[in-house]
Design a protein around this motif. Structure first.
Motif, short mmCIF file in Angstrom:
data_model
loop_
_atom_site.label_atom_id
_atom_site.label_comp_id
_atom_site.label_asym_id
_atom_site.label_seq_id
_atom_site.Cartn_x
_atom_site.Cartn_y
_atom_site.Cartn_z
N ILE A 105 -4.14 0.23 -4.59
CA ILE A 105 -2.84 0.90 -4.44
C ILE A 105 -1.75 0.20 -5.23
O ILE A 105 -0.89 0.84 -5.82
CB ILE A 105 -2.45 0.96 -2.93
N ASN A 106 -1.80 -1.14 -5.24
CA ASN A 106 -0.75 -1.91 -5.93
C ASN A 106 -1.35 -3.22 -6.43
O ASN A 106 -1.44 -4.19 -5.69
CB ASN A 106 0.41 -2.17 -4.97
N ARG A 149 2.88 0.06 -1.82
CA ARG A 149 3.49 0.14 -3.17
C ARG A 149 4.88 -0.46 -3.19
O ARG A 149 5.33 -0.97 -4.18
CB ARG A 149 3.59 1.62 -3.62
N GLU A 150 5.56 -0.37 -2.05
CA GLU A 150 6.97 -0.77 -2.00
C GLU A 150 7.17 -2.24 -1.66
O GLU A 150 8.30 -2.71 -1.62
CB GLU A 150 7.70 0.07 -0.92
N PRO A 189 -0.30 4.51 1.71
CA PRO A 189 -0.07 3.79 0.44
C PRO A 189 1.38 3.43 0.14
O PRO A 189 1.62 2.39 -0.46
CB PRO A 189 -0.61 4.75 -0.61
N LEU A 190 2.34 4.24 0.56
CA LEU A 190 3.75 3.99 0.16
C LEU A 190 4.17 2.58 0.54
O LEU A 190 4.78 1.86 -0.27
CB LEU A 190 4.68 5.02 0.81
#
Ligand SMILES: Nc1nc2c(ncn2[C@@H]2O[C@H](COP(=O)(O)OP(=O)(O)OP(=O)(O)O)[C@@H](O)[C@H]2O)c(=O)[nH]1
Ligand SMILES: Nc1nc2c(ncn2[C@@H]2O[C@H](COP(=O)(O)OP(=O)(O)OP(=O)(O)O)[C@@H](O)[C@H]2O)c(=O)[nH]1
Ligand SMILES: [Mg+2]
Ligand SMILES: [Mg+2]
Ligand SMILES: [Zn+2]
Ligand SMILES: [Zn+2]
Lengths: 215, 215
Positions: free
Chosen positions: B183-184, B153-154, B149-150
């Motif tokens: 997630i985003n 998100r970024e 997920p990171l």
């Protein structure tokens, strides 16, 4: 270097314990989505047919998605998530040590550790396994062994996966093997498909031979 | 946390320099083999047609294979290899700072940084870029945003790549987008194919709009 020494010390403890119980342990690594879980699902079914008992330690940053795909196959699956501990991009030997406490070691012939999808860092960390297997799928391209060489130097077997897609891609299995052998001439390559079952006879034979060799 | 502070300080210096020269900078990230270099090759050709000037910083652990694929397109390409410096699995801001010295900054409209193929660590390091784009290819599977997920998100944009393979895979573009938005919700998704050129009009429009917004 204390961290690496500490990590290796735990890995040695894991290895001694796995040897004591005669459990052939395979560390399965790849890029994200190369097909590790799909391969494991079919492998477990095949081992079940031969009454060989196995378990899985499922390593992921987060989520239980992969465990949920394997649990219905009726083998012990221990999920390890690194996110609560800083989001490591590889499974560490301390995670494996913790996970082993949840398994009935006297009832296992094989243990598979599905590592986090990453073609770089997992290759640097020994977990106590007997064998290290890298899964490389055709859609990723033939040049990966040349661009991410450490993983291919550190493994004993490469499963060249998703060969069922070959008719739809402009890649050649020979060029994959050529590039793999430029990096590690001793790395055995088995062409396989977790989806269709192609190559599984050779993979299952390799697993049984390696177990006999180690234990 | 000194290392991260130091890294961010250099990134800020990079960003200030890129702003001074009005260079819209895109950090392109993905798993190994998702199609970053193939996408860049076609993107460079398209930008050349519009007389927009671009350069590429090519980040890899080792080898110059990707640079050799882009150099024939006649744009400046600076290769950065992390292997001689410990084999980092992500491009760092100090590498970008060094690479900028090799570029004629007064002659550029766009700069692409092709990051090392890794869906985990590159998301943690700001390089001074204006935009962060993640490439996710259909063969990797629909669950990657939920498991890694990171990165999602970024980023500001997701290029859902290799859509030409959809007829041969059991995946659905809708499910990819659904999982991305779990997630985003703000992550824009463009379906694309570096091979066939599908989706390129939308991608090129996004690039030109973003440049106008930032500079
Ligand atoms: N055509 C084809 N697709 C496959 C094969 N194996 C897996 N897939 C597909 O590839 C995608 C990823 O498969 P997974 O088994 O989840 O891959 P993984 O390596 O476990 O992924 P992570 O654990 O998230 O890194 C899914 O869409 C699968 O259906 C195969 O042999 N052939
Ligand atoms: N069918 C199809 N194949 C593609 C597409 N884009 C790239 N490929 C293939 O995918 C493989 C990998 O492509 P690359 O462009 O090298 O991927 P990359 O992300 O730059 O890879 P690394 O830099 O090594 O991480 C190659 O075999 C390409 O031919 C696409 O849109 N469709
Ligand atoms: Mg998996
Ligand atoms: Mg590339
Ligand atoms: Zn990492
Ligand atoms: Zn790393």
């Amino acid at each position: 270097r204390d961290v690496l020494e500490e990590s290796n010390a735990r890995a040695q403890e894991n290895h001694a314990l796995l040897n004591k119980f005669g459990i052939c342990t395979v560390n399965l690594m790849s890029s994200p989505g190369s097909g590790k879980t799909t391969l494991l699902a079919r492998t477990i079914s095949e081992l079940n047919k031969s009454a060989l008992r196995c378990a899985v330690i499922e390593g992921d940053i987060t989520s239980t998605l992969d465990s949920e795909r394997l649990q219905p196959l009726g083998v012990p699956v221990v999920q390890v998530n690194t996110d609560p501990f800083g989001g490591d991009c590889h499974v560490g030997s301390h995670f494996v040590q913790g996970a082993l406490k949840y398994l009935e070691l006297d009832k296992l012939d094989y243990l598979f550790i599905e590592n986090i999808g990453n073609l770089v860092c997992p290759a640097e960390f020994y977990l106590g396994e007997h064998e290290r297997v890298v899964v490389l799928s055709l859609p990723e391209g033939e040049d990966k062994p040349l661009k991410y060489p450490l993983m291919f130097r550190e493994c004993n077997l490469c499963l060249l996966n998703k060969v069922d897609l070959a008719p739809h891609l402009e890649v050649s299995a020979e060029r994959f093997t050529e590039n793999i052998h430029k990096i590690n001439g001793a790395l055995r390559v088995i062409s396989i498909s977790g989806k269709t079952g192609e190559g599984f006879e050779e993979w299952m034979t390799w697993l049984q031979t390696r177990r006999a060799d180690h234990l």
